[in-house]
Design a protein around this motif. Structure first.
Motif, PDB file in Angstrom:
ATOM      1  N   VAL A 106      40.985  45.150  42.803  1.00 32.95           N
ATOM      2  CA  VAL A 106      40.362  43.826  42.667  1.00 32.95           C
ATOM      3  C   VAL A 106      41.416  42.775  42.344  1.00 32.95           C
ATOM      4  O   VAL A 106      41.431  41.678  42.920  1.00 32.95           O
ATOM      5  CB  VAL A 106      39.277  43.862  41.577  1.00 32.95           C
ATOM      6  CG1 VAL A 106      38.779  42.451  41.258  1.00 32.95           C
ATOM      7  CG2 VAL A 106      38.103  44.733  42.023  1.00 32.95           C
ATOM      8  N   ALA A 107      42.329  43.102  41.432  1.00 37.94           N
ATOM      9  CA  ALA A 107      43.396  42.161  41.082  1.00 37.94           C
ATOM     10  C   ALA A 107      44.291  41.876  42.285  1.00 37.94           C
ATOM     11  O   ALA A 107      44.717  40.737  42.499  1.00 37.94           O
ATOM     12  CB  ALA A 107      44.218  42.716  39.919  1.00 37.94           C
ATOM     13  N   ALA A 108      44.572  42.901  43.097  1.00 39.23           N
ATOM     14  CA  ALA A 108      45.426  42.711  44.275  1.00 39.23           C
ATOM     15  C   ALA A 108      44.755  41.815  45.302  1.00 39.23           C
ATOM     16  O   ALA A 108      45.404  40.951  45.913  1.00 39.23           O
ATOM     17  CB  ALA A 108      45.755  44.070  44.888  1.00 39.23           C
ATOM     18  N   ILE A 109      43.454  41.988  45.503  1.00 39.19           N
ATOM     19  CA  ILE A 109      42.731  41.162  46.471  1.00 39.19           C
ATOM     20  C   ILE A 109      42.694  39.712  46.006  1.00 39.19           C
ATOM     21  O   ILE A 109      42.897  38.781  46.807  1.00 39.19           O
ATOM     22  CB  ILE A 109      41.308  41.713  46.673  1.00 39.19           C
ATOM     23  CG1 ILE A 109      41.374  43.036  47.428  1.00 39.19           C
ATOM     24  CG2 ILE A 109      40.431  40.720  47.439  1.00 39.19           C
ATOM     25  CD1 ILE A 109      40.050  43.739  47.550  1.00 39.19           C
ATOM     26  N   ARG A 110      42.444  39.492  44.747  1.00 45.58           N
ATOM     27  CA  ARG A 110      42.436  38.121  44.224  1.00 45.58           C
ATOM     28  C   ARG A 110      43.810  37.479  44.358  1.00 45.58           C
ATOM     29  O   ARG A 110      43.921  36.294  44.725  1.00 45.58           O
ATOM     30  CB  ARG A 110      41.982  38.136  42.764  1.00 45.58           C
ATOM     31  CG  ARG A 110      40.500  38.474  42.579  1.00 45.58           C
ATOM     32  CD  ARG A 110      40.123  38.500  41.120  1.00 45.58           C
ATOM     33  NE  ARG A 110      38.692  38.741  40.940  1.00 45.58           N
ATOM     34  CZ  ARG A 110      38.086  38.899  39.769  1.00 45.58           C
ATOM     35  NH1 ARG A 110      38.814  38.849  38.644  1.00 45.58           N
ATOM     36  NH2 ARG A 110      36.788  39.106  39.711  1.00 45.58           N
TER      37      ARG A 110
END
Length: 278
Positions: free
Chosen positions: A170-174
């Protein structure tokens, strides 16, 4: 084990065992798991130069998106011309449509090594001592749906790995969304500044032609862009899916490399802000 994989697996085995022996006085039973983490970090350090150039290429691709869309509209009915123009555009910027994928592809052999290392009961003609090591309640060679099963203390260890992988994804996508938005804003600002100083509005080439339908070539290129975008969004979750079907040691490798990628991109982004773009 085939000769093709035998020698690399033997080398990886001895390296991980050596790292575990060094870490054992400090970490005790967690030494083997820590050795896998350290092994993964060493792999990523070797790939760091490629990761940097992949980051620059991906940033350039995002920055070129408005120009790519303009070319798709301009040469919608001329597929060959569109492909030539796109190739020239990417080549001039030193990037490609699939920029950013090289470090991931180069990691696949190392992931395969870790997978086979904890799949083999013997290495170099001797029992695989790594299979006796554990991460808390779970053997490093265990599977999520094997052994004690998902509803056990072993399953709880896997669940913790899954949760951490999901958080990193999730952090990588954001972070990727923010990077893409920043690159597109930078491209728009550069285009606006260049158009304002170059020639009057009447002489500027149109960048938006809502009345022109896209031809097959433009549609194919747009479809390829959508595929690349979808892959970039889903790729972080691919590690989560993979961790559910490989030994715990391989899942630990995936978690470490995913976390490294997230931290690495943040560090490169910060460093690139103070470095002239070349």
């Amino acid at each position: 084990m085939s000769v093709l994989f035998g020698m690399p697996v033997d080398l990886a085995y001895h390296l991980v065992c050596w790292l575990a022996a060094i870490l054992a006085p400090l970490l005790g039973g967690l030494a083997a798991a820590a050795a896998i983490v350290l092994f993964t970090m060493l792999v990523r350090l070797v790939l760091l130069p490629l990761s940097y150039y992949a980051f620059r290429g991906e940033r350039a691709r995002n920055r070129l998106l408005p120009q790519v869309q303009a070319l798709q509209r301009r040469h919608a009915k001329d597929p060959e011309r569109l492909q030539r123009e796109l190739s020239a555009l990417y080549r001039a910027e030193g990037t490609s449509m699939f920029a950013g994928c090289l470090p991931l592809l180069l990691q696949l052999p190392f992931f395969s090594l870790m997978y086979r290392l904890f799949l083999s009961h013997s290495v170099a003609g001797a029992p695989n001592r790594l299979l006796s090591h554990r991460l808390l309640a779970a053997p490093l060679g265990s599977w999520w749906l094997g052994g004690a099963g998902p509803f056990s203390t072993q399953g709880a260890v896997f669940a913790a790995v899954f949760l951490l992988l999901a958080a990193v994804a999730v952090a990588a996508i954001r972070a990727a969304r923010r990077a893409k938005a920043a690159a597109e804003a930078e491209a728009a600002a550069e285009a606006e500044a260049g158009a304002a100083s170059a020639r009057p509005a009447a002489a500027r080439p149109a960048t938006a032609r809502p009345g022109v339908a896209a031809g097959p070539a433009a549609q194919d290129t747009a479809a390829a862009d959508r595929v690349v975008g979808w892959l970039s969004r889903m790729m972080p979750f691919g590690s989560l899916v993979m961790a559910a079907i490989v030994p715990l040691a391989a899942g630990l490798y995936l978690l470490t490399t995913a976390s490294w990628t997230l931290a690495e991109r943040a560090a490169i982004k910060r460093w690139s802000r103070v470095t002239p773009r070349g």
